[in-house]
Design an enzyme around this catalytic site. Sequence first.
Site, short mmCIF file in Angstrom:
data_model
loop_
_atom_site.label_atom_id
_atom_site.label_comp_id
_atom_site.label_asym_id
_atom_site.label_seq_id
_atom_site.Cartn_x
_atom_site.Cartn_y
_atom_site.Cartn_z
N GLU A 212 0.84 -1.21 0.00
CA GLU A 212 0.00 0.00 0.00
C GLU A 212 0.87 1.26 0.00
OE1 GLU A 212 -3.31 -0.27 2.79
OE2 GLU A 212 -4.15 -1.91 1.62
N GLU A 335 -4.93 -8.64 -0.95
CA GLU A 335 -5.75 -8.40 0.25
C GLU A 335 -7.21 -8.29 -0.18
OE1 GLU A 335 -4.58 -5.42 3.14
OE2 GLU A 335 -2.46 -5.87 2.76
O1 AHR Z 1 -5.33 -6.27 6.44
C1 AHR Z 1 -5.28 -5.16 7.28
C2 AHR Z 1 -4.62 -3.95 6.62
O2 AHR Z 1 -5.40 -3.53 5.55
C3 AHR Z 1 -3.27 -4.20 6.02
O3 AHR Z 1 -2.24 -4.09 6.94
C4 AHR Z 1 -3.17 -3.10 5.01
O4 AHR Z 1 -2.33 -3.45 3.93
C5 AHR Z 1 -4.60 -2.86 4.61
O5 AHR Z 1 -4.92 -1.52 4.60
#
Ligand code: AHR
Length: 531
Positions: A212, A335
Amino acid sequence: MNINLHIKEQMVKFKFKNGFLKILAIYFGACFSAYSQDNKTVLTINKDEEAPIISKHIYGHFAEHLGRCIYDGIYVGEDSKVPNTNGVRNDIIDALKELKIPNLRWPGGCFADTYHWKDGIGPKEDRPSMVNRWWGGVTEDNSFGTHDFLNLCEVLGTEPYLAANVGSSTVQEFTEYLEYVGHKGGSPMAELRKQNGREKPWNVTFWGVGNEMWGCGGNMTPEYYANLYRQYATFMTDWTNSDNMFRIASGANVADYHWTEVLMRDIPKNLIEGVALHSYSFVTWEKKGSSTKFDEAQYFSTMQTALKMEELVTKHSAIMDKYDPKNKIALIVDEWGGWYDVEEGTNPGFLYQQNTMRDAMIAGTTLNIFNNHSARVKMANLAQTVNVLQAVILTEGEKMLLTPTYHIMKMYTAHHDAKLLPLKLESPSYTFNNESLPAISASASMDKNGLVHVSLVNIDSKKENKIEIDITKLGVKNFTGTILTAPKLQDHNTFDAPNKIKPAVFKTFENKKGNLTITIPPFSVVMLEGK
Ligand code: AHR
């Protein structure tokens, strides 16, 4: 995690699109009435030699140093009364082995861009502590480090996916990490690894270059990150000369197509194997609501964001097609999952939430989307493995339970590395408050032994749906089925009733001369196996 604006934009677009769809529906009312009258969906499944293999890596998981995912969830330490092997809970090892998890992403997430790997090697009592800046401000004692993680992956028979610190580290720290993990001997880092008890290098293929980077990784612009990525990737080697390394650029937040465009445009093709994408499902980002006490409006909104994944992978893939027409670079959704308010009385920074049939709906539909896009989507990681967000496993002291999401993941192992069977589906609508979503989602594959698997999801909260599947072209005669459902959408497994929701044999189908008719209950997932 500044995703509010993107979500608002998605909602506006969805409402517009939905209004347009409604006009279309009125216009073509006669055609649709056949479906609404007898509530039957027609699904045609084809064989196609050119169809891609559904990579098993789509079924990957993610374990961050966040809340009770690593500590307590996976790692309890050797002295714990919870039965363990080298500090890792035995029940977790067994459950994850059953799930055949193909890869595991670690150590973050946002945590990755604060992590200094040398803090997590050597004798545990000598390891320095740090404060977990992103997740609850708790002290991280680094007792679970690189050896613990990579050895766990070997025990599980899963491929590690390491996310490197780009946001607060240096190229040198990163290249030393690669040398420590992958060099066979005769280099300073390989010798250090041996002193720490590991003679052979580990085999790590998947490396994320930051996480991110548009947010917690450093709030960078895509142009700046693309340049930084080029610098880091230039020095990356796995030291085996096998050309096996898979470098993954930190990808877009939801519908930030500009991010993907810039990375694809500015990063030379010889420096990159994958581009990531993150997208979560929730009621609204500002008001996520309870994981278990939700009404139909909240359920409907959550499914709107979950089904948005179809549009996201389609549009990000289209950008990738433009810059990579030979399809060499993979889209990695590293994710995804449902995100709600934390359970009452738990640390807000720990993201601990329960897991209901709503989560089973998210998992079933999302995995179908990934399967159907497996030409470009080669890997994905559900967030997160234990005790965090849409976890497959929850723990409480010595107790452990498998969530509905675990069961979906297990049912879908049938699709791992199987050949996609393209399908045509005209779904009936699931309508709530004058808004509609497709009620039925499906994907199908044929495995190496010729077994056909069809996964079907009915997200409708009230209506069962009839699905007629034309199987004449598949050459299979006999089908068996498994179903995951429950009396209520809000149902979930608890530590007192851990098996309330579990897969059962599914029998409500009829096979008449190449036409399979099944009746799928509301909010349920069915896996059919044909031979
Ligand atoms: O999964 C939780 C968080 O969500 C992670 O650390 C981040 O990459 C995302 O914003």
